[in-house]
Design an enzyme around this catalytic site. Structure first.
Site, PDB file in Angstrom:
ATOM      1  N   HIS A 252       0.848  -1.187   0.000  1.00  0.00           N
ATOM      2  CA  HIS A 252       0.000   0.000   0.000  1.00  0.00           C
ATOM      3  C   HIS A 252       0.886   1.239   0.000  1.00  0.00           C
ATOM      4  O   HIS A 252       1.918   1.268   0.669  1.00  0.00           O
ATOM      5  CB  HIS A 252      -0.907   0.013   1.241  1.00  0.00           C
ATOM      6  CG  HIS A 252      -2.034   0.992   1.171  1.00  0.00           C
ATOM      7  ND1 HIS A 252      -1.871   2.338   1.407  1.00  0.00           N
ATOM      8  CD2 HIS A 252      -3.348   0.816   0.875  1.00  0.00           C
ATOM      9  CE1 HIS A 252      -3.045   2.949   1.271  1.00  0.00           C
ATOM     10  NE2 HIS A 252      -3.938   2.057   0.945  1.00  0.00           N
ATOM     11  N   GLU A 307      -7.789  -4.276  -0.284  1.00  0.00           N
ATOM     12  CA  GLU A 307      -8.362  -4.904  -1.468  1.00  0.00           C
ATOM     13  C   GLU A 307      -8.385  -6.422  -1.364  1.00  0.00           C
ATOM     14  O   GLU A 307      -9.264  -7.073  -1.920  1.00  0.00           O
ATOM     15  CB  GLU A 307      -7.587  -4.492  -2.726  1.00  0.00           C
ATOM     16  CG  GLU A 307      -7.829  -3.061  -3.163  1.00  0.00           C
ATOM     17  CD  GLU A 307      -7.182  -2.752  -4.501  1.00  0.00           C
ATOM     18  OE1 GLU A 307      -6.419  -3.619  -4.996  1.00  0.00           O
ATOM     19  OE2 GLU A 307      -7.436  -1.679  -5.040  1.00  0.00           O
TER      20      GLU A 307
END
Length: 364
Positions: A252, A307
């Protein structure tokens, strides 16, 4: 000082949310999201985001009544949705339908009531066009259902079970806000011109539509489907690493440690262990994938992002990939509207500078 894309430039002081990438911390109005989602419904967290306090029984009843009313789309919005081509992507339909709320009667309401109505309406808009796309009869909203349960009901025409509702609601609460991301910034820039909330949300949806921001976690679905069973995890993942492919759902740009949202979604998946084979595969695969990434890419600190488990949850409730980003938007509209309200409370129009780097031509 020039920062391409305004990266790390502070443009807003906010009371709505804080994101600490180094600590792996996400807070809504100072409260850890973990504490919020464990004890409060989607409606209660939304109220907290808009008002800074949790609703009492009377306030919650009033909010529920307003959201139920907001599920009744105006006739002209229904006509617009039904007139659009069925092959028109959902995000574009959402943007068009929301923009149609910019009429006098709607603008005469308080901005807080506008936020409630648009939040309630967006899942109805999504479900209506989705069923139109698939040649299915429209399923009308059920006033007896919660916001999350009603969304699943309108999409499928089947009463969702408690596991499905709990899984999706956890995701919606965790993704309703995440600081000054691209779509939230778009909403604040628009409203800073003293435009209206409808225009701000239309801008936000248009921004979310871009794959660099609202890209659906379909790559994670592909990864899980390619693995299929726990016996294939190492073979598939090592093959991708050696081939130079990115392992979808890991890493991320903000969080340097575990994404707190992924931790909470993982906990939800573990609590539902045995209820769904996809959730079981996802939790087992995560541990092995992280170990393989550390083995092959030591020191990179590639942890699971939101996700990964979002995809696992969406797959477990049979939500097709084309609904991922619209569903993400149906959660994030709470943050968009909260930021728009905050922007107007102490407004200054956004007006950054640019530096000309082209050639100068001698004239005359």
């Amino acid at each position: 000082m020039f920062q391409k894309g305004l990266k790390d430039v502070i443009a807003v002081h906010t009371n709505i949310a804080s994101v600490d990438g180094d600590k792996g911390e996400l807070r809504y109005r100072g409260v850890s999201v973990g504490n919020l989602i464990a004890t409060h419904s989607f409606e209660e967290v939304a109220y907290f985001m808009w008002n800074g306090v949790f609703p009492g029984d009377e306030e919650l009843h009033e909010l529920n009544e307003k959201m139920i009313a907001g599920r009744e789309l105006p006739s002209h919005v229904i006509a617009i949705i039904d007139a659009l081509p069925t092959n028109m992507p959902l995000m574009e339909v959402m943007r068009t339908a929301i923009s149609a709320y910019g009429h006098t009667a709607f603008k005469d309401r308080t901005i807080e009531d506008q936020a409630i109505i648009l939040t309630a309406a967006l899942p109805v808009i999504i479900a209506r066009h989705y069923r139109n796309q698939n040649g299915q009869t429209i399923v009308e909203a059920d006033p007896a259902l919660s916001h999350t349960a009603n969304y699943l009901w309108m999409l499928t025409g089947e009463m969702p079970n408690d596991v499905q509702v709990e899984a999706l609601e956890t995701y919606l609460k965790l993704t309703m806000e995440h600081g000054l991301n691209a779509s939230t910034f778009a909403a604040r820039v628009t409203i800073s011109t003293e435009s209206d909330l409808v225009s701000a949300i239309t801008s936000a949806i248009g921004t979310m539509k871009g794959p660099l921001h609202g890209g659906a976690p379909s790559g994670v679905i592909d990864l899980l489907e390619e693995m299929g069973t726990r016996d294939n995890i190492r073979r598939v993942v090592e093959g991708k690493i050696k081939g130079g492919e990115r392992i979808m759902g890991f890493g991320h740009r903000i969080y340097k440690t575990e994404d707190p949202r992924s931790i909470l979604l993982r906990d939800k998946c573990i609590s539902m262990s045995g209820e769904d084979a996809w959730l079981d595969l996802a939790t087992v695969a995560e541990k092995e994938i992280i170990a393989l990434l550390e083995e092959h890419k030591p020191g990179r600190k590639l942890y699971t992002n939101v996700e990964y488990y979002a995809a696992a949850i969406m797959r477990s409730i049979d939500m097709p990939p084309e609904l991922f980003t619209p569903t993400f938007s149906a959660a994030r509209i709470v943050g968009w509207t909260a930021h728009a309200i905050e922007q107007l409370s102490d407004n200054t129009i956004f007006r950054p500078q640019s530096v000309y780097v082209g050639e100068f031509h001698v004239e005359g």
